[in-house]
Design a protein around this motif. Sequence first.
Motif, PDB file in Angstrom:
ATOM      1  N   ARG A 218       4.941   6.290   2.669  1.00 57.53           N
ATOM      2  CA  ARG A 218       4.916   7.753   2.599  1.00 57.53           C
ATOM      3  C   ARG A 218       6.104   8.377   3.325  1.00 57.53           C
ATOM      4  O   ARG A 218       6.489   9.512   3.042  1.00 57.53           O
ATOM      5  CB  ARG A 218       3.609   8.276   3.202  1.00 57.53           C
TER       6      ARG A 218
ATOM      7  N   ARG B 161      -1.989   3.407  -6.000  1.00 58.56           N
ATOM      8  CA  ARG B 161      -1.984   3.125  -4.563  1.00 58.56           C
ATOM      9  C   ARG B 161      -1.315   1.796  -4.264  1.00 58.56           C
ATOM     10  O   ARG B 161      -0.506   1.700  -3.348  1.00 58.56           O
ATOM     11  CB  ARG B 161      -3.396   3.123  -4.003  1.00 58.56           C
ATOM     12  N   TRP B 162      -1.645   0.756  -5.040  1.00 60.98           N
ATOM     13  CA  TRP B 162      -1.150  -0.588  -4.745  1.00 60.98           C
ATOM     14  C   TRP B 162       0.001  -0.939  -5.677  1.00 60.98           C
ATOM     15  O   TRP B 162      -0.076  -0.721  -6.871  1.00 60.98           O
ATOM     16  CB  TRP B 162      -2.268  -1.611  -4.902  1.00 60.98           C
ATOM     17  N   TYR B 163       1.052  -1.498  -5.071  1.00 55.20           N
ATOM     18  CA  TYR B 163       2.191  -1.945  -5.871  1.00 55.20           C
ATOM     19  C   TYR B 163       2.333  -3.458  -5.727  1.00 55.20           C
ATOM     20  O   TYR B 163       2.388  -3.987  -4.607  1.00 55.20           O
ATOM     21  CB  TYR B 163       3.494  -1.275  -5.438  1.00 55.20           C
TER      22      TYR B 163
ATOM     23  N   ASP C 107      -5.534   5.573 -10.155  1.00 61.62           N
ATOM     24  CA  ASP C 107      -4.692   6.204  -9.133  1.00 61.62           C
ATOM     25  C   ASP C 107      -3.710   5.181  -8.594  1.00 61.62           C
ATOM     26  O   ASP C 107      -4.094   4.043  -8.282  1.00 61.62           O
ATOM     27  CB  ASP C 107      -5.547   6.747  -7.986  1.00 61.62           C
TER      28      ASP C 107
ATOM     29  N   ASN D 147      -4.551  -1.304  -9.955  1.00 63.12           N
ATOM     30  CA  ASN D 147      -5.027   0.053  -9.684  1.00 63.12           C
ATOM     31  C   ASN D 147      -6.040   0.467 -10.750  1.00 63.12           C
ATOM     32  O   ASN D 147      -5.796   1.391 -11.534  1.00 63.12           O
ATOM     33  CB  ASN D 147      -3.843   1.026  -9.662  1.00 63.12           C
TER      34      ASN D 147
ATOM     35  N   LYS E 296       8.120   7.227  -5.695  1.00 59.07           N
ATOM     36  CA  LYS E 296       7.942   8.369  -6.602  1.00 59.07           C
ATOM     37  C   LYS E 296       9.037   8.430  -7.663  1.00 59.07           C
ATOM     38  O   LYS E 296       8.803   8.899  -8.778  1.00 59.07           O
ATOM     39  CB  LYS E 296       7.886   9.677  -5.804  1.00 59.07           C
TER      40      LYS E 296
ATOM     41  N   ASP F 157       0.842  -1.182   0.000  1.00 59.63           N
ATOM     42  CA  ASP F 157       0.000   0.000   0.000  1.00 59.63           C
ATOM     43  C   ASP F 157       0.887   1.245   0.000  1.00 59.63           C
ATOM     44  O   ASP F 157       1.519   1.569   1.019  1.00 59.63           O
ATOM     45  CB  ASP F 157      -0.901  -0.008   1.231  1.00 59.63           C
ATOM     46  N   LEU F 158       0.934   1.934  -1.122  1.00 60.65           N
ATOM     47  CA  LEU F 158       1.804   3.104  -1.240  1.00 60.65           C
ATOM     48  C   LEU F 158       1.241   4.314  -0.500  1.00 60.65           C
ATOM     49  O   LEU F 158       1.916   5.341  -0.395  1.00 60.65           O
ATOM     50  CB  LEU F 158       2.033   3.435  -2.717  1.00 60.65           C
ATOM     51  N   ASP F 159       0.005   4.191   0.001  1.00 59.13           N
ATOM     52  CA  ASP F 159      -0.558   5.236   0.856  1.00 59.13           C
ATOM     53  C   ASP F 159      -0.284   4.985   2.330  1.00 59.13           C
ATOM     54  O   ASP F 159      -0.681   5.784   3.184  1.00 59.13           O
ATOM     55  CB  ASP F 159      -2.068   5.339   0.646  1.00 59.13           C
ATOM     56  N   SER F 160       0.388   3.894   2.658  1.00 62.98           N
ATOM     57  CA  SER F 160       0.674   3.566   4.052  1.00 62.98           C
ATOM     58  C   SER F 160       1.745   4.500   4.611  1.00 62.98           C
ATOM     59  O   SER F 160       2.515   5.126   3.875  1.00 62.98           O
ATOM     60  CB  SER F 160       1.142   2.119   4.175  1.00 62.98           C
TER      61      SER F 160
END
Length: 279
Positions: free
Chosen positions: A55, A94-96, A92, A88, A61, A48-51
């Motif tokens: 972050r 979010r998941w890798y 957007d 995704n 990025k 989860d790249l929003d975790s």
Amino acid sequence: MNYRHIFHAGNPADVMKHAVLALIIDHLRAKPAPFCVLDAHAGIGRYDLDSEPARKTLEFKDGIGRLFGRPAPHPALQPYLDAVAALNPDGDLRWYPGSPRLARALLRDQDRLVVNELHPDDWQTLKAEFAGDRRVSVQHTDAYHALKANLPPREKRGLVLVDPPFEQPDEFARMAEGLATAHKRWPTGVYALWYPIKERPAVWRFQEAVENTGIRKILMVELTWHPEDTHTRLNGSGLLIVNPPWKLDETLRDMLPALHAALPSTGGGAKVDWLVPEA
């Protein structure tokens, strides 16, 4: 190297490794006979790249963040980018997909995936990720024991990924020994061994140890994004590929410079060469 992968998921090292992995599996798909993928250091499957950890570093990025939602810098990157996009669907990022999810996305009905993870928490997450999936077997043991226990696969075709976290000082030596043992059990399999490029002498010693196994047909693939003038950062990463698919070397010599140009860098470049030729 203290390495919990969520901090680094989707970074340039992941992009290179997973793009090559997707290409190898895509080659295996070209023949109708079933194949098996064995991932010896599987992690948690997807990230989860929003975790908070992701972050905290924002390493993604400068990796997948530079490619997602844009035209592929090279056609050979498409199998990898398609797998990321499928995770995704709203467009957007979010998941890798870690290597298990990437491999699973490329399996056909007749193919099989074996994923192994030693870390107890990550193993539980991995089990939940693939719960009920009949084509995926989730194991919880030492990676090098997993090689002995699962090789040769009943399909007689496939790929073994050895991708350690490099938390142990002897990891390079264990990889070389593990490859030698696995290759004796299954000499016709494709093996991909990932390594960080931080201290070049350590890489040289590892490559020499692999050469000394006597195994033939080993392709060396590297992507670096910094000059190798410091030991305090990750300057790049590499893969040693045993029994690479036909013409994979030619494809990578064309693809990797395009990938390097698409990612931020302060130098470095792409290198594809035979560590040990076929004969």
